[in-house]
Enzyme design. Sequence first.
Site, PDB file in Angstrom:
ATOM      1  CG  PHE A 148      24.265 -19.511 -21.484  1.00 35.41           C
ATOM      2  CD1 PHE A 148      24.054 -19.107 -22.788  1.00 35.41           C
ATOM      3  CD2 PHE A 148      24.405 -18.528 -20.504  1.00 35.41           C
ATOM      4  CE1 PHE A 148      23.968 -17.753 -23.111  1.00 35.41           C
ATOM      5  CE2 PHE A 148      24.321 -17.173 -20.826  1.00 35.41           C
ATOM      6  CZ  PHE A 148      24.106 -16.792 -22.136  1.00 35.41           C
ATOM      7  CG  ASP A 233      29.086 -19.834 -15.248  1.00 37.21           C
ATOM      8  OD1 ASP A 233      28.541 -19.132 -14.380  1.00 37.21           O
ATOM      9  OD2 ASP A 233      29.009 -19.595 -16.469  1.00 37.21           O
ATOM     10  CE  LYS A 262      22.364 -14.179 -15.622  1.00 36.88           C
ATOM     11  NZ  LYS A 262      22.914 -15.345 -16.271  1.00 36.88           N
TER      12      LYS A 262
END
Length: 406
Positions: A148, A233, A262
């Site tokens: 993802f 990531d 985030k």
Amino acid sequence: MNDIALKRSLATRYIETEAQYGAKNYKPLDVVLTRGEGTYVWDVDGNRYLDCLSAYSAVNQGHCHPKILAAMTEQAAKLTLTSRAFRNDQLAPFYEELCALTNSHKVLPMNSGAEAVETALKVARKWGYEVKGVPDGQAEIIVASENFHGRTVAIVGFSTDPQSRGGFGPFAPGFKTVPFGDADALEAAIGPNTVAFLVEPIQGEAGVIIPPAGYLKRVRELCTRHNVILILDEIQTGLGRTGKLLAEEHEGIEADLTLIGKALSGGFYPVSAVLSNTEVMSVLHPGEHGSTFGGNPLACAIARAALKVLTEEGMIENAARVGARLQAGLAAIATPSVKEVRGRGLMIAVELQHDAGGARRVCETLQARGLLAKETHEHTIRIAPPLILTDAQADWIVDQFAASLP
Ligand SMILES: *Cc1c(COP(=O)(O)O)cnc(C)c1O
């Protein structure tokens, strides 16, 4: 109507209005939140919940952290956006502090996580042509199955999740998929035109999937040996979530490009960044990449405060310590419906047996008990509370799971 009935109908009205006007690309739990503080959030009915999702790990520092809030309001009253056509006095200290903290040479600030991923893909391709000598248009990037990395067209094009990519093609060429956790498969897939391998150290959205020990170390060796850029990531795993600043530290490696987002803003504002060594980032020249909001003074001031409290207040160490306690507590719940409890730091998953009735039902029971968690896929509940979780709160979470698991 009495007071409670009035408030109830307020929540229902919000939900109905969302359904009427909003695109239905989410299916949230029916809880309408209005306030947050630390590990807790409150709904419009005044019910308090312990937040075990932390906005997909964007509020690692806890909701409405007062020091980040102060930095935000102070900066918002001074200067919010200049665009990168001009300079601002928050960008330089943001670069300096972020590089010192993460041992990076260069930073490229963006907004969303997906933009950081896109930036890394562009940089890796350009490096391939200009430095590695890959023939024009032939650059290949390898990704992992069940990945993802966000929702743009290029990114969903190399997703293996039919829900994420179905119906959105045609997709960008130049991507190849190998099984996550399989270094031999990566080695076999690397060819002369491979410029990068993009991977999450732990796959969050896939259900907190931890690769075999030694995987990232071998991946690092393979990338170095074959002159391939390793892009990690860490948008979800980074910034303390796994009990280290970056999850790569668990295997003592360093990526060539590291993506964070985030929690880089503690949940106040979208801020992401590509961290790089000098060689790779140097392929970008003025005008070749950018973002109107990327690196704006408000974002930089917020991110600086978010990073500061993360380290100053011992949140990373707390995630390691309380995370171990929470995971052990969950693992000790003896119900036959649990297939596996796994995790690192405060990134934990409880996977149910696939005949146990699904994770959504458990999340709804937990909600009624004052705990908010979200299923990932059908059978897994992810537990990722803010990193300021206390021992007592961890034990309370265990009690709620003990009472809610089938
Ligand atoms: C959330 C996430 C992204 C995308 O971030 P957005 O800000 O939603 O674009 C990318 N990679 C990982 C691992 C993530 O968890």
